[in-house]
Design an enzyme around this catalytic site. Structure first.
Site, PDB file in Angstrom:
ATOM      1  N   LEU A   1       3.618   5.360   5.800  1.00 27.71           N
ATOM      2  CA  LEU A   1       2.808   4.435   6.592  1.00 27.71           C
ATOM      3  C   LEU A   1       1.964   3.591   5.656  1.00 27.71           C
ATOM      4  O   LEU A   1       1.529   4.058   4.599  1.00 27.71           O
ATOM      5  CB  LEU A   1       1.895   5.214   7.545  1.00 27.71           C
ATOM      6  CG  LEU A   1       2.583   6.100   8.577  1.00 27.71           C
ATOM      7  CD1 LEU A   1       1.577   7.031   9.235  1.00 27.71           C
ATOM      8  CD2 LEU A   1       3.274   5.247   9.625  1.00 27.71           C
TER       9      LEU A   1
ATOM     10  N   GLY B   1       0.801  -1.216   0.000  1.00 31.29           N
ATOM     11  CA  GLY B   1       0.000   0.000   0.000  1.00 31.29           C
ATOM     12  C   GLY B   1       0.833   1.265   0.000  1.00 31.29           C
ATOM     13  O   GLY B   1       1.846   1.367  -0.704  1.00 31.29           O
ATOM     14  N   CYS B   2       0.413   2.234   0.804  1.00 34.06           N
ATOM     15  CA  CYS B   2       1.063   3.544   0.827  1.00 34.06           C
ATOM     16  C   CYS B   2       2.519   3.484   1.284  1.00 34.06           C
ATOM     17  O   CYS B   2       3.298   4.394   0.992  1.00 34.06           O
ATOM     18  CB  CYS B   2       0.278   4.492   1.732  1.00 34.06           C
ATOM     19  SG  CYS B   2      -1.370   4.900   1.105  1.00 34.06           S
ATOM     20  N   ALA B   3       2.893   2.448   2.003  1.00 34.17           N
ATOM     21  CA  ALA B   3       4.276   2.322   2.480  1.00 34.17           C
ATOM     22  C   ALA B   3       5.203   1.739   1.421  1.00 34.17           C
ATOM     23  O   ALA B   3       6.418   1.707   1.609  1.00 34.17           O
ATOM     24  CB  ALA B   3       4.329   1.450   3.733  1.00 34.17           C
ATOM     25  N   GLY B   4       4.655   1.299   0.296  1.00 35.63           N
ATOM     26  CA  GLY B   4       5.431   0.550  -0.677  1.00 35.63           C
ATOM     27  C   GLY B   4       6.606   1.297  -1.272  1.00 35.63           C
ATOM     28  O   GLY B   4       7.663   0.704  -1.524  1.00 35.63           O
TER      29      GLY B   4
END
Length: 362
Positions: A346, A142-145
């Site tokens: 995150l 997700g956004c942490a990728g």
């Protein structure tokens, strides 16, 4: 060294007020009181415009999971290649183009579609990458990728300092839109998420391509990962027969103030740097409230996260690709050699990724 960054920006730009009107039109048969109560999130998100891989009329029709995923497959390759081409030939950061043959590993990051073989294999076939190029597809971050992809590139390049790594992040969040999902998470997600692809080239300290770089550049000096156990319901996907349905908990800002606060405090203590002494924070903007919570924890002026706000304003939250857009903006600034930055993101898990970047003359 992070030598260059490129972007693949989808062509269909739409302003936030128009998105708001479209959502009101699409959900006109839903719970009117619920929709009315959630509409202000569009006005308070600090987003002016976003770009989508599809035109606005696409959202008015129902699409099967297979139709959405087939479109993801086609368009993710297209926009990833735009980002890669831009990265390897970016005159802002490179004295001359870096050839595709110079890439020793491709790390492909995405969570908004499914493909086996992974899309990096299709990307390799469309450019003159070597057949022995190593691959590391990363899914589900997700956004942490984007941040995690950079960390894994750092790990690999530390073991192979004469090599070069290409990190590619492509997220087409719009293709996961659920027209019949009236849950709060889905409606809030429509106010935040956009589409985008980004690519970053990391060059090892002993690579023969190091002289290709120009301007002051960031080098990854340290990384840290943290995952909160039993927090699976905070964010992610609910996979149904209709496709990927977003999970987006209202507890995220509170977790920033607890879980992330502990992680960033420990990281700064370990690297022996005070938060106020960090030149800039390349922080993934999960949303306005997340950025504001980070600012309060760190006790820093908004100027130190200004590009996070700027990218959020002009592109929305593009999941993993967003942090590369923010990095692209900071790399164009004239940052004094010796300065430090913290890159942060995150994601599902609930997870946090932190990187220490040190700015050096090329």
């Amino acid at each position: 060294m992070i030598a260059s960054v490129g972007m693949g920006i989808p062509p269909n730009e739409i302003t936030q007020p128009k998105v708001k009107s479209l959502v009101w039109e699409l959900f006109d048969r839903a719970d009117t009181k619920l929709i009315q109560r959630l509409m202000p999130v569009f006005d308070h998100a600090l987003i002016d415009k976003r770009q989508f891989a599809v035109e606005s009329d696409w959202f008015k029709e129902n699409h099967t999971f297979q139709e959405k995923n087939n479109l993801y497959h086609e368009l993710a390759i297209k926009h990833s290649l735009e980002a890669i081409d831009g990265c390897l030939s970016n005159e802002k950061f490179l004295k001359r183009p870096v050839p595709y043959e110079a890439v020793d590993m491709i790390i492909f990051v995405s969570s908004t579609g499914v493909a086996t073989p992974s899309l990096d294999t299709y990307i390799m076939s469309k450019r003159s990458f070597r057949e022995n190029t190593a691959r590391m597809p990363l899914w589900g971050l997700g956004c942490a990728g984007g941040a995690i992809g950079l960390s894994r590139a750092f790990d690999w390049i530390m073991a192979h300092p004469d090599k070069n790594v290409l990190v590619v992040c492509c997220e087409l969040c719009s293709l996961t839109f659920q027209k019949a999902d009236y849950n709060k998470s889905n409606i809030v997600g429509t106010a935040l998420f956009g589409d985008g692809a980004g690519a970053a080239l990391l060059i090892g300290d002993k690579s023969p391509y190091l002289p290709y770089s120009k301007r002051t550049k960031p080098r990854i000096a340290d990384t840290s990962s943290a995952t909160r156990k039993s927090s699976h319901s905070v964010m992610g996907w609910e996979i149904t027969n209709r496709g990927l349905e977003v999970v987006f908990s209202k507890s995220i800002p509170a977790l920033v103030s607890s879980f992330w606060k502990h992680h960033i405090s420990k990281f700064l203590n370990d690297i022996e740097i005070e938060s106020q002494d960090v030149h800039s924070y390349i922080a993934h903007p999960g949303g306005r409230k997340v950025l504001e919570a980070m600012g309060e924890i760190l006790q820093i002026p908004q100027t130190k996260v200004r590009h996070s706000y700027n990218v959020l304003r002009n592109h929305g939250n593009m999941s993993s690709a967003t942090v590369l857009y923010i990095l692209h903006e900071w790399m164009q600034d004239d940052i004094t050699p010796g300065a430090n930055s913290i890159l942060s993101a995150l994601g599902p898990g609930f997870s946090s990724e932190l990187l220490l970047l040190e700015w050096h003359e090329s």
